[in-house]
Motif scaffolding. Structure first.
Motif, PDB file in Angstrom:
ATOM      1  N   ARG A 408       0.838  -1.188   0.000  1.00  0.00           N
ATOM      2  CA  ARG A 408       0.000   0.000   0.000  1.00  0.00           C
ATOM      3  C   ARG A 408       0.876   1.242   0.000  1.00  0.00           C
ATOM      4  N   GLY A 409       0.298   2.343  -0.422  1.00  0.00           N
ATOM      5  CA  GLY A 409       1.060   3.566  -0.567  1.00  0.00           C
ATOM      6  C   GLY A 409       1.153   4.393   0.691  1.00  0.00           C
ATOM      7  N   HIS A 410       0.157   5.256   0.925  1.00  0.00           N
ATOM      8  CA  HIS A 410       0.238   6.221   2.011  1.00  0.00           C
ATOM      9  C   HIS A 410       0.146   5.528   3.372  1.00  0.00           C
ATOM     10  N   SER A 411       0.602   6.216   4.401  1.00  0.00           N
ATOM     11  CA  SER A 411       0.945   5.611   5.678  1.00  0.00           C
ATOM     12  C   SER A 411      -0.212   4.941   6.413  1.00  0.00           C
ATOM     13  N   ASN A 412      -1.446   5.380   6.214  1.00  0.00           N
ATOM     14  CA  ASN A 412      -2.576   4.713   6.876  1.00  0.00           C
ATOM     15  C   ASN A 412      -3.734   4.508   5.914  1.00  0.00           C
ATOM     16  N   VAL A 413      -3.402   4.394   4.628  1.00  0.00           N
ATOM     17  CA  VAL A 413      -4.450   4.276   3.629  1.00  0.00           C
ATOM     18  C   VAL A 413      -5.256   2.995   3.826  1.00  0.00           C
ATOM     19  N   GLN A 414      -4.616   1.928   4.293  1.00  0.00           N
ATOM     20  CA  GLN A 414      -5.348   0.699   4.577  1.00  0.00           C
ATOM     21  C   GLN A 414      -6.150   0.827   5.861  1.00  0.00           C
ATOM     22  N   GLY A 415      -5.564   1.481   6.857  1.00  0.00           N
ATOM     23  CA  GLY A 415      -6.213   1.602   8.155  1.00  0.00           C
ATOM     24  C   GLY A 415      -7.491   2.405   8.129  1.00  0.00           C
ATOM     25  N   GLN A 416      -7.528   3.472   7.327  1.00  0.00           N
ATOM     26  CA  GLN A 416      -8.744   4.281   7.325  1.00  0.00           C
ATOM     27  C   GLN A 416      -9.926   3.485   6.794  1.00  0.00           C
ATOM     28  N   ARG A 417      -9.673   2.553   5.871  1.00  0.00           N
ATOM     29  CA  ARG A 417     -10.739   1.673   5.420  1.00  0.00           C
ATOM     30  C   ARG A 417     -11.197   0.750   6.549  1.00  0.00           C
ATOM     31  N   THR A 418     -10.246   0.274   7.343  1.00  0.00           N
ATOM     32  CA  THR A 418     -10.560  -0.653   8.423  1.00  0.00           C
ATOM     33  C   THR A 418     -11.527  -0.043   9.426  1.00  0.00           C
ATOM     34  N   VAL A 419     -11.457   1.291   9.622  1.00  0.00           N
ATOM     35  CA  VAL A 419     -12.313   1.944  10.621  1.00  0.00           C
ATOM     36  C   VAL A 419     -13.472   2.720   9.992  1.00  0.00           C
ATOM     37  N   GLY A 420     -13.803   2.425   8.722  1.00  0.00           N
ATOM     38  CA  GLY A 420     -15.068   2.938   8.202  1.00  0.00           C
ATOM     39  C   GLY A 420     -15.028   3.954   7.097  1.00  0.00           C
ATOM     40  N   ILE A 421     -13.841   4.312   6.588  1.00  0.00           N
ATOM     41  CA  ILE A 421     -13.800   5.226   5.449  1.00  0.00           C
ATOM     42  C   ILE A 421     -14.069   4.412   4.192  1.00  0.00           C
ATOM     43  N   THR A 422     -15.295   4.395   3.765  1.00  0.00           N
ATOM     44  CA  THR A 422     -15.718   3.665   2.576  1.00  0.00           C
ATOM     45  C   THR A 422     -17.045   4.231   2.100  1.00  0.00           C
ATOM     46  N   GLU A 423     -17.230   4.184   0.799  1.00  0.00           N
ATOM     47  CA  GLU A 423     -18.495   4.641   0.230  1.00  0.00           C
ATOM     48  C   GLU A 423     -19.566   3.556   0.281  1.00  0.00           C
ATOM     49  N   LYS A 424     -19.175   2.348   0.694  1.00  0.00           N
ATOM     50  CA  LYS A 424     -20.101   1.214   0.677  1.00  0.00           C
ATOM     51  C   LYS A 424     -20.728   1.011   2.051  1.00  0.00           C
ATOM     52  N   PRO A 425     -22.027   1.264   2.203  1.00  0.00           N
ATOM     53  CA  PRO A 425     -22.647   1.163   3.533  1.00  0.00           C
ATOM     54  C   PRO A 425     -22.591  -0.240   4.112  1.00  0.00           C
ATOM     55  N   GLY A 426     -22.550  -1.262   3.261  1.00  0.00           N
ATOM     56  CA  GLY A 426     -22.502  -2.623   3.760  1.00  0.00           C
ATOM     57  C   GLY A 426     -21.171  -3.003   4.386  1.00  0.00           C
ATOM     58  N   MET A 427     -20.179  -2.142   4.259  1.00  0.00           N
ATOM     59  CA  MET A 427     -18.853  -2.440   4.806  1.00  0.00           C
ATOM     60  C   MET A 427     -18.677  -1.935   6.229  1.00  0.00           C
ATOM     61  N   VAL A 428     -19.695  -1.286   6.789  1.00  0.00           N
ATOM     62  CA  VAL A 428     -19.595  -0.791   8.165  1.00  0.00           C
ATOM     63  C   VAL A 428     -20.712  -1.418   9.002  1.00  0.00           C
ATOM     64  N   PRO A 429     -20.472  -1.615  10.303  1.00  0.00           N
ATOM     65  CA  PRO A 429     -21.481  -2.234  11.175  1.00  0.00           C
ATOM     66  C   PRO A 429     -22.568  -1.236  11.566  1.00  0.00           C
ATOM     67  N   ALA A 430     -23.561  -1.076  10.725  1.00  0.00           N
ATOM     68  CA  ALA A 430     -24.580  -0.046  10.912  1.00  0.00           C
ATOM     69  C   ALA A 430     -25.321  -0.192  12.240  1.00  0.00           C
ATOM     70  N   ASP A 431     -25.635  -1.419  12.634  1.00  0.00           N
ATOM     71  CA  ASP A 431     -26.381  -1.620  13.884  1.00  0.00           C
ATOM     72  C   ASP A 431     -25.567  -1.142  15.090  1.00  0.00           C
ATOM     73  N   LYS A 432     -24.294  -1.458  15.096  1.00  0.00           N
ATOM     74  CA  LYS A 432     -23.456  -1.025  16.215  1.00  0.00           C
ATOM     75  C   LYS A 432     -23.301   0.486  16.228  1.00  0.00           C
ATOM     76  N   ILE A 433     -23.142   1.071  15.074  1.00  0.00           N
ATOM     77  CA  ILE A 433     -22.998   2.527  15.009  1.00  0.00           C
ATOM     78  C   ILE A 433     -24.262   3.208  15.514  1.00  0.00           C
ATOM     79  N   LYS A 434     -25.405   2.633  15.200  1.00  0.00           N
ATOM     80  CA  LYS A 434     -26.667   3.178  15.705  1.00  0.00           C
ATOM     81  C   LYS A 434     -26.746   3.027  17.224  1.00  0.00           C
ATOM     82  N   ALA A 435     -26.390   1.829  17.723  1.00  0.00           N
ATOM     83  CA  ALA A 435     -26.516   1.573  19.164  1.00  0.00           C
ATOM     84  C   ALA A 435     -25.506   2.381  19.972  1.00  0.00           C
ATOM     85  N   LEU A 436     -24.301   2.519  19.444  1.00  0.00           N
ATOM     86  CA  LEU A 436     -23.234   3.179  20.208  1.00  0.00           C
ATOM     87  C   LEU A 436     -23.297   4.697  20.119  1.00  0.00           C
TER      88      LEU A 436
END
Length: 769
Positions: A408-436
């Motif tokens: 991978r290129g930039h220093s945390n380009v993979q990590g930001q995807r891991t914590v929710g930077i994505t245009e795809k809603p199915g890639m994030v835990p929507a129920d947990k985000i709602k509850a938390l």
């Protein structure tokens, strides 16, 4: 190639035969320290780079070892750090003397070389200048502007340097606002991997760790320039070579880092000039020819299997029986490929591919390392999946010393995807985000970077917030994007230094200067730390060491929190102020959201070498639709689908990074490893191509995109340089050649811009009178 020649007043070409590393890197480090006016303080800061008690490099994402070297940084990492801790400043007084229209005429190097931004600024159309503004005023107006827009007309972009904490907060801000428009730099480089790998092996990231380098007995390299893009990896490669591990490289250009290396931290090597040869085989594949080359290796493996005695199988039948799916279709497709077609498309001989296959067939634990030379093509997903097929043929996934290693290129380009930077809603835990956090994750898919540019052009996007990066300069289709960008209602740049994105601005435009990762971050509870994820999926803590460039700077988490308070107040249960006061609370929130990866985050982030995210494929657990590792057959050997094979006047342009840059940051005008000094306005061509078009080295040419879609795309003023590159391929620098890249010329599934294979024509320019 002549020893040294001057092709213009600024351009000198000089053959560079020295190894990567060595005295060249030492001299480059000295120049970096002097250029930024930090010869002594910079040296002290560098000693903390990539150390467990220090800060993670702000440039590449290569892995950080548990037992670091004294100098755990490379030449390019040192450039990035000294560039950030420079003593040069861009104060409000700087803008008094330089209107935006003037600054827009400066080149990329001049803009960032001016120094660190020190105060929040707002563009004033009447004076054509950025004027100082208070932080409170800036946040209030940005929030007001965003609230007046429909959420899906705003884009929240992030570069790869934002920390895990900042990225997590940024994603929550966008979703609380009401959009999944979270494009990022992954869209520009390794989105291809994120699409290809889940279909093949059920994970979106690589399967190798740093430990695998000590256990491997063969390495295959595809389309990755280690000397420029991830130089610290050269230590692992050198150690492998000293264990007689063969390294087989496929790359159109012969790059110095993949040829030989002198370790600057080995006194014996430095004094004697000894260099370690890196690649045991170096195959200059034609750009876009990797799929064909891989099919050739696979074909040779099947032929070796047919010829092998009983009990001496080349193919790992036990692995395929237990873990594989699609073998029959794959083997049938490989056998159907003709050697003539493979040779024609790859630009390599049958003998060369058989040589690679013979070595592969004798090794048990093999790693496949690749970069944007595979991902930035129209059919990059198929190419990556064909490479995975090669690995699966001999069971080289889920075995120590073996696996898939996207760099991978930039220093945390993979990590930001891991914590929710994505245009795809199915890639994030929507129920947990709602509850938390009380946030309803929008279910409409957001925009990728390419789709965001389309929205800017057609007017459906009205605001762009950039968390780092230089999006205006890095995207394709400049002729259409730049004028449309100037019509945006709101542009916000969260930056450390001035760049093109601050100058190509909307009606309302703000520069919000932030602390760099190298700098001490003091908040209410004391000094704060952040975390990043490296290329191998390991998480690391990072604590700044340098004094902030200005007392008026805010940290990235603080800026995101203030934007959230101004924009989405009352829409979440988050205490943004509490999170900023103590970043450990942000990490606790990340751990609650993604417990499988980040449990005990605050304790584990300081583990030497980092803690690794779980990768199911490493345990040969396949989270695919078939429940197996899938052999996926490419649709064709042809990856350059926009160029008719009979078009002899069309060549494939590869855009490159130089030794003197990182992404759009240009540290200087030299590319030492390629022997090019003083100018980036060059085009590298094979001598046969130069002569068949009636050109001469040193003449000035124009490149024009060879497609007929009604858009005129040209880059002029490029000097021809004779170079060792396959016929029919040329190379020039990114981002200078981005205007040649059509917005629609992207990977078919992943939408990654196909910047490594742009069909162009070369036209000689009239000589000046």
């Amino acid at each position: 190639m002549a020893k040294s020649r001057r092709l213009s007043p600024n351009l000198k070409v000089e053959r560079y035969d020295a190894p990567a590393g060595g005295w060249g890197s030492v001299r480059s480090l000295a120049r970096s320290l002097a250029r930024s006016h930090v010869p002594f303080s910079g040296s002290r800061v560098l000693l903390k780079q990539n150390k467990p008690d220090g800060f993670a490099c702000v440039s590449c994402a290569w892995a950080k070892p548990a037992d670091p070297r004294v100098f755990e940084f490379c030449e390019n990492g040192a450039k990035a750090t000294t560039w950030e801790i420079t003593q040069k400043r861009v104060t409000p007084g700087f803008f008094d003397h330089h209107p935006v229209s003037e600054l827009d005429s400066w080149d990329d190097h001049q803009l960032e070389a001016a120094g660190r931004l020190t105060h929040p600024m707002r563009f004033d159309a009447a004076s054509d200048r950025y004027l100082p503004v208070s932080w409170n005023e800036a946040f209030a107006e940005i929030g007001r502007e965003l609230r007046e827009l429909t959420p899906d007309s705003a884009v929240f972009y992030t570069s790869g340097r934002a920390s895990l904490e900042t990225s997590f907060m940024y994603g929550l801000l966008a979703r609380a606002y009401g959009t999944n428009n979270l494009p990022d730099s992954s869209n520009m480089c390794h989105e291809t991997s994120s699409v290809a790998l889940p279909e093949s092996i059920g994970v979106p990231v690589g399967t190798c760790t740093l430990d695998d380098f000590a256990k491997t007995d063969c390495l295959f390299f595809f389309g990755q320039n280690v000397g420029t893009s991830s130089p610290r990896m050269l230590h692992q490669l050198q150690e492998a070579v000293k264990r007689d591990v063969p390294i087989i490289t496929f790359n159109p250009l012969r790059e110095r880092g993949l040829i030989e290396f002198t370790n600057p931290q080995a006194p014996g090597e430095m004094l004697s000039g000894a260099a370690t040869p890196i690649s045991s085989q170096y195959h200059q594949v034609r750009t876009g020819g990797d799929t064909a080359a891989m099919m050739g290796i696979a074909k040779a493996l099947l032929q070796l299997e047919e010829a092998s005695p009983v009990g001496g199988s080349v193919i790992d039948w036990d692995f395929i029986k237990e873990h594989g799916h699609g073998w029959d279709d794959w083997s049938t497709a490989v056998k159907a490929c003709s050697w003539s077609g493979i040779e024609d498309r790859s630009g390599l001989t049958r003998g060369a591919l058989e040589a690679a296959a013979h070595v592969y067939a004798q090794k048990n634990s093999v790693m496949f390392i690749y970069g944007m030379g595979l991902t930035q093509h129209r059919k990059g997903v198929e190419t990556v999946q064909t490479m995975v097929n090669l690995a699966l043929m001999r069971g080289n996934v889920g075995r120590p010393g073996a696996g898939i290693c996207p760099v991978r290129g930039h220093s945390n380009v993979q990590g930001q995807r891991t914590v929710g930077i994505t245009e795809k809603p199915g890639m994030v835990p929507a129920d947990k985000i709602k509850a938390l956090f009380g946030i309803d994750v929008p279910q409409k898919k957001g925009l990728t970077t390419v789709e965001a540019c389309k929205g800017i052009i057609d007017g459906s996007v009205r605001a762009v917030i950039q968390l780092g990066g230089n999006l205006v300069r890095s995207v394709p289709e400049h002729r259409l994007v730049v004028p449309a960008w100037r019509k945006l209602r709101l542009t916000v740049q969260i930056l450390t230094k001035l760049n093109r994105s601050a100058l190509v601005h909307g009606e309302v435009s703000y520069i919000l200067p932030c602390l760099g990762r190298t700098e001490i971050d003091l908040q209410e509870t004391g000094q704060q730390a952040v975390a990043v994820e490296d290329s191998t999926g390991c998480m690391h803590g990072s604590r700044g060491q340098a004094r902030p460039a200005s007392p008026d700077l805010l940290s990235e988490p603080r800026i995101v929190a203030e934007l959230a308070k101004a924009t989405v107040s009352g829409r979440t249960t988050i205490s943004w102020d509490a999170w900023v006061a103590d970043y450990a609370r942000i990490r606790d929130a990340i751990a609650s959201t993604y417990p499988d990866i980040f449990h005990d985050f605050n304790e584990r982030m300081w583990k030497p070498g980092g803690f690794h995210r779980p990768i199911a494929a490493r345990q040969r657990s396949w989270r695919t639709k078939t429940g197996k590792a899938n052999f996926i057959v490419p649709s064709s050997l042809v990856t350059d689908i926009d160029t008719p094979p009979e078009a002899r006047d069309v060549v494939q342009l590869i855009t490159l990074r130089s030794n003197g840059q990182f992404n759009t940051t240009i540290y200087n005008y030299d590319d030492r490893f390629r022997g090019i000094y003083g100018s980036r306005l060059v085009v590298l061509m094979h001598r046969n191509d130069i002569e068949r078009w009636g050109l001469k080295e040193g003449v000035t040419v124009t490149l024009a995109t060879a497609v007929d879609d009604g858009v005129d795309r040209q880059v002029s003023g490029l000097r021809v340089v004779a170079y060792d590159i396959p016929e029919g391929c040329i190379a020039s620098y990114f981002p200078e050649c981005n205007p040649l890249l059509p917005l629609w010329h992207h990977e078919e599934k992943a939408k990654t811009p196909a910047a490594k294979s742009i069909p162009v024509r070369v036209k000689a320019e009239a000589a000046a009178v």
